[in-house]
Scaffold this active site. Structure first.
Site, PDB file in Angstrom:
ATOM      1  N   ASP A 211     -12.427-110.239  -3.406  1.00  0.00           N
ATOM      2  CA  ASP A 211     -13.359-111.335  -3.139  1.00  0.00           C
ATOM      3  C   ASP A 211     -14.660-111.073  -3.889  1.00  0.00           C
ATOM      4  O   ASP A 211     -14.879-109.980  -4.412  1.00  0.00           O
ATOM      5  CB  ASP A 211     -13.574-111.577  -1.638  1.00  0.00           C
ATOM      6  CG  ASP A 211     -14.239-110.424  -0.908  1.00  0.00           C
ATOM      7  OD1 ASP A 211     -14.251-109.290  -1.439  1.00  0.00           O
ATOM      8  OD2 ASP A 211     -14.748-110.644   0.203  1.00  0.00           O
TER       9      ASP A 211
ATOM     10  N   TYR B 261     -18.537-110.358  -5.169  1.00  0.00           N
ATOM     11  CA  TYR B 261     -19.631-109.486  -4.730  1.00  0.00           C
ATOM     12  C   TYR B 261     -20.488-110.248  -3.723  1.00  0.00           C
ATOM     13  O   TYR B 261     -20.694-111.448  -3.867  1.00  0.00           O
ATOM     14  CB  TYR B 261     -20.498-109.077  -5.918  1.00  0.00           C
ATOM     15  CG  TYR B 261     -19.768-108.292  -6.986  1.00  0.00           C
ATOM     16  CD1 TYR B 261     -19.292-107.006  -6.734  1.00  0.00           C
ATOM     17  CD2 TYR B 261     -19.566-108.822  -8.254  1.00  0.00           C
ATOM     18  CE1 TYR B 261     -18.631-106.279  -7.714  1.00  0.00           C
ATOM     19  CE2 TYR B 261     -18.908-108.103  -9.246  1.00  0.00           C
ATOM     20  CZ  TYR B 261     -18.447-106.831  -8.973  1.00  0.00           C
ATOM     21  OH  TYR B 261     -17.802-106.111  -9.942  1.00  0.00           O
TER      22      TYR B 261
ATOM     23  N   PHE C  38     -15.080-109.203 -11.018  1.00  0.00           N
ATOM     24  CA  PHE C  38     -15.674-107.979 -11.565  1.00  0.00           C
ATOM     25  C   PHE C  38     -16.981-108.204 -12.337  1.00  0.00           C
ATOM     26  O   PHE C  38     -17.727-107.267 -12.589  1.00  0.00           O
ATOM     27  CB  PHE C  38     -14.683-107.200 -12.451  1.00  0.00           C
ATOM     28  CG  PHE C  38     -13.505-106.656 -11.700  1.00  0.00           C
ATOM     29  CD1 PHE C  38     -13.634-105.547 -10.885  1.00  0.00           C
ATOM     30  CD2 PHE C  38     -12.271-107.267 -11.788  1.00  0.00           C
ATOM     31  CE1 PHE C  38     -12.552-105.043 -10.177  1.00  0.00           C
ATOM     32  CE2 PHE C  38     -11.173-106.783 -11.081  1.00  0.00           C
ATOM     33  CZ  PHE C  38     -11.311-105.668 -10.276  1.00  0.00           C
TER      34      PHE C  38
ATOM     35  N   HIS D  14      -7.244 -98.729  -8.493  1.00  0.00           N
ATOM     36  CA  HIS D  14      -8.420 -99.592  -8.674  1.00  0.00           C
ATOM     37  C   HIS D  14      -9.545 -98.810  -9.351  1.00  0.00           C
ATOM     38  O   HIS D  14      -9.673 -97.589  -9.141  1.00  0.00           O
ATOM     39  CB  HIS D  14      -8.877-100.083  -7.292  1.00  0.00           C
ATOM     40  CG  HIS D  14      -9.820-101.234  -7.335  1.00  0.00           C
ATOM     41  ND1 HIS D  14     -11.182-101.068  -7.490  1.00  0.00           N
ATOM     42  CD2 HIS D  14      -9.608-102.568  -7.229  1.00  0.00           C
ATOM     43  CE1 HIS D  14     -11.762-102.256  -7.479  1.00  0.00           C
ATOM     44  NE2 HIS D  14     -10.836-103.189  -7.319  1.00  0.00           N
TER      45      HIS D  14
END
Length: 218
Positions: free
Chosen positions: A59, A61, A72, A180
């Site tokens: 989701d 920031y 990102f 990740h």
């Protein structure tokens, strides 16, 4: 086919009225990111037929001046998020690019769909818009890319993203997966995974122009 066709197909098969009502209330009574006009920026910057790569995030920031609709990526003057910093470290180690801006609009214009599985979030509350309907919508987006296009590279970092493999036809697309880039997991195999060069090698092998991952002028 265009995104408008994809969205029309999705909305004829699923009812998002409750989600839209919820979001109307949230944007009226809470601080929600990204700004309303940026919710669909990933689709605005990467036309459907131009999608070469899909990078899946979770989701947006949830801090001020960060989210702007691309997974990102943060706004130009924002502080670097740790995951993005690690993505850039791997980029430099992999293909020698040194990027200074935390803004990934140029990747989006190169055909990289920077897709979060949930497209909105309340300020300071990660996952606050989980299970309101976004996952249904973005799963359908992934399926549409898989069904309608070919030779797309899906970059799946971390277990939540890797659970989406079931939506992808792996006989005509390429999957790149690793831990990740978060500081919690990057040292468990993200560093050294070479996603950028592997992506471009696959694209070139299939006669598709590689992605320019390096800094470019907007």
């Amino acid at each position: 086919m265009e995104w408008s066709d994809v969205f029309h197909d999705i909305t004829t098969r699923h009812d998002f009225t409750a989600m839209h009502d919820f979001l109307e209330k949230e944007y009226t009574t809470e601080v929600v990111y990204p700004d309303k006009e940026n919710i669909y920026q990933a689709f605005d910057l990467t036309p459907f037929e131009h999608v070469k790569v899909v990078i899946l995030g979770q989701d947006p920031y949830h801090g001020p001046n960060q989210a702007h609709g691309l997974a990102f990526s943060v706004q130009p003057d924002a502080k670097f998020p740790p995951s993005l910093r690690n993505m850039y470290k791997e980029l430099e180690d992999d293909i020698g690019c040194v990027r200074k801006s935390p803004h990934l609009q140029d990747w989006a214009r190169e055909g990289v769909l920077l897709l979060n599985t949930v497209l909105t979030v309340r300020q300071g509350e990660a996952h606050s818009h989980k299970n309101i309907g976004w996952e249904i919508f973005t799963d359908e987006v992934i399926k549409a890319v898989s069904e309608q296009l070919k030779n797309v590279v899906f970059i799946l970092w971390g277990k939540p993203a890797q659970q989406k493999i079931k939506l992808i036809d792996t006989t005509k697309h390429h999957i790149i997966q690793s831990p990740h880039p978060s500081p919690l997991s990057a040292y468990r195999g993200f560093f050294g995974s070479k996603p950028y060069s592997l992506t471009n090698n696959y694209l070139q092998t299939n006669g598709i122009k590689p992605v320019n991952w390096c800094e470019s002028e907007d």
